[in-house]
Design an enzyme around this catalytic site. Sequence first.
Site, short mmCIF file in Angstrom:
data_model
loop_
_atom_site.label_atom_id
_atom_site.label_comp_id
_atom_site.label_asym_id
_atom_site.label_seq_id
_atom_site.Cartn_x
_atom_site.Cartn_y
_atom_site.Cartn_z
N GLN A 147 -12.40 37.88 -15.20
CA GLN A 147 -12.89 36.57 -16.18
C GLN A 147 -11.63 36.32 -17.20
OE1 GLN A 147 -14.50 39.12 -15.27
NE2 GLN A 147 -16.83 39.06 -15.52
N GLN A 181 -10.39 32.71 -12.40
CA GLN A 181 -11.89 32.84 -12.42
C GLN A 181 -12.31 32.67 -13.93
OE1 GLN A 181 -13.20 36.78 -11.18
NE2 GLN A 181 -15.36 36.39 -12.11
N ASP A 182 -13.60 31.64 -14.06
CA ASP A 182 -14.04 31.41 -15.52
C ASP A 182 -13.00 30.66 -16.16
OD1 ASP A 182 -15.93 32.79 -14.45
OD2 ASP A 182 -16.08 33.99 -16.05
N ASP A 192 -16.25 30.53 -9.91
CA ASP A 192 -16.96 30.09 -11.19
C ASP A 192 -16.28 29.50 -12.15
OD1 ASP A 192 -18.94 31.63 -9.65
OD2 ASP A 192 -18.75 33.51 -10.85
N ARG A 241 -22.56 28.57 -7.28
CA ARG A 241 -23.88 29.63 -7.15
C ARG A 241 -24.56 29.73 -8.19
NH1 ARG A 241 -20.93 35.53 -7.22
NH2 ARG A 241 -19.33 35.38 -8.75
#
Length: 516
Positions: free
Chosen positions: A310, A332-333, A354, A422
């Site tokens: 993250q 990520q993120d 994500d 998701r």
Amino acid sequence: MAKFKSHLIAFSLFMAISVCTSDRIFSCTQTPFPHVCTSSMSNTIKDSLGFLNSALQATLDHAVHTHKLASSIDLSLFDERTKSAWNDCLDLCEDTISHLNKCMSPNSVSFDDSQTWLSAAIANQQTCMNGFMDFNVDPSQLPSFPFTSNNISKFISNSLAINKAISPTNFGRHRRLLSSDFPTWLSISDRKLLQSSKVKANLIVAKDGSGNYKTISEAIAASSKLRKDTSSRFIIHVKAGVYKENVEIKTSMKNIMIIGDGIDKTIVTGSKNVQDGSTTFRSATFAVTGDKFIAQDITFENTAGPQKHQSVALRSGADLSVFYRCSFKGYQDTLYVYSQRQFYQNCDIYGTVDFIFGDAAAVLQNCNIYVRKPMSQQKNTVTAQGRTDPNENTGIIVHNSVVSATSELQSVQGSIKTYLGRPWQKYSRTVFMKTSLGGLIDPAGWLAWDGDFALSTLYYGEYMNTGSGASTSGRVKWAGYHVITSASEAGKFTVGNFLAGNSWIPATGVPFTSGL
């Protein structure tokens, strides 16, 4: 991940009190958490607004009490990561108190505004917990944890349900988008700013010393001293260059506009990440919570890389914010659409896992979404929407955009699965409309988070997408997944639920009304 119990009673609340009358008796038994309601307020109040205000006051009282208790804890008892997560919770609790005070303002406050602020308060509570999860810390093992023991989330959930139930039929009217492709809440002067090639800045930032300041953070700090009030637009021009700094624009800093010299010309970069001790919330290179923020022609990036997990490039909790011709780069993120109302136009977003996530009411229009190569054994997921309560007015909408693979991913595309999203939380809501989906998208389209978690309570929709990855014939068969096949079904969704009933207008190309 916290899994909230299903609030099935919320629907009966809506049906029971959606038509307000002056002699209607409201009861705590109609709320999602009746025991919380009855413990703090009168069980029956004949006036709908009185019932709502009583619920809001009870929620505010508990939030203030919680902050007082949490502030008295001796943090020297904790390790550094626990302290970091605890301090996030303190700040987020203060933000919740601010949102609740706005809901109770004697000035004209719309139901739509209140629902936005209450939804943001719910997001704050979940984010408080997320910080501890980032570090695998179990809050129940701490000597005290007032953030959950005082039931703030349940109080907010009750207020959300009541506010939604008594809202008028024109709920959210002011947030329609105009044919100019900008939201109606942008003033005429702000629209001219976004469309102008010549803008007069209040301050200039330049690394070479040719401006007023050499860093963005210095200019932001100076703006607070130079402005007589925050109701007028304050413009900061950031000249071309790479600015290695972590920038924060706080809640008190409203109506700020940051203009760069173009994507990949003006770059704000950082590398904070969870692996090195920042919570996801604090890892952002650029974080903004000041209302009516605008960014234009600038790149925000986090260079931590996929191995650091993250690592946020930009986090926005700024209500009524606009990002125009901007780029967001990470893995990520990448883009944390944290909370409240946000609009992204002609932007580029890069990432792997994500990488567009959060619990805002966020609209991404005419954007390029570039999926990168993840680490081995990872799957790519474009979105992870974080709605935890069925009455939140939040979701991620991607309209008239393009989802494609970077050249790096294209070379290994056959061995890496990529999904549209998701469910980060139980009521996750995401819709892709009239968007070009490349062949990188797995035929299933969407990925489960953990077993059957949220598969019947989420809302995922696709409408009139194109491209080699747009076929819905092999999509997931979840109860919460919807192939939107008619204008009436799409219209029911957008008018009745997303963005308080008005999300897009015909001129932007989404045919949810008659004639398109």
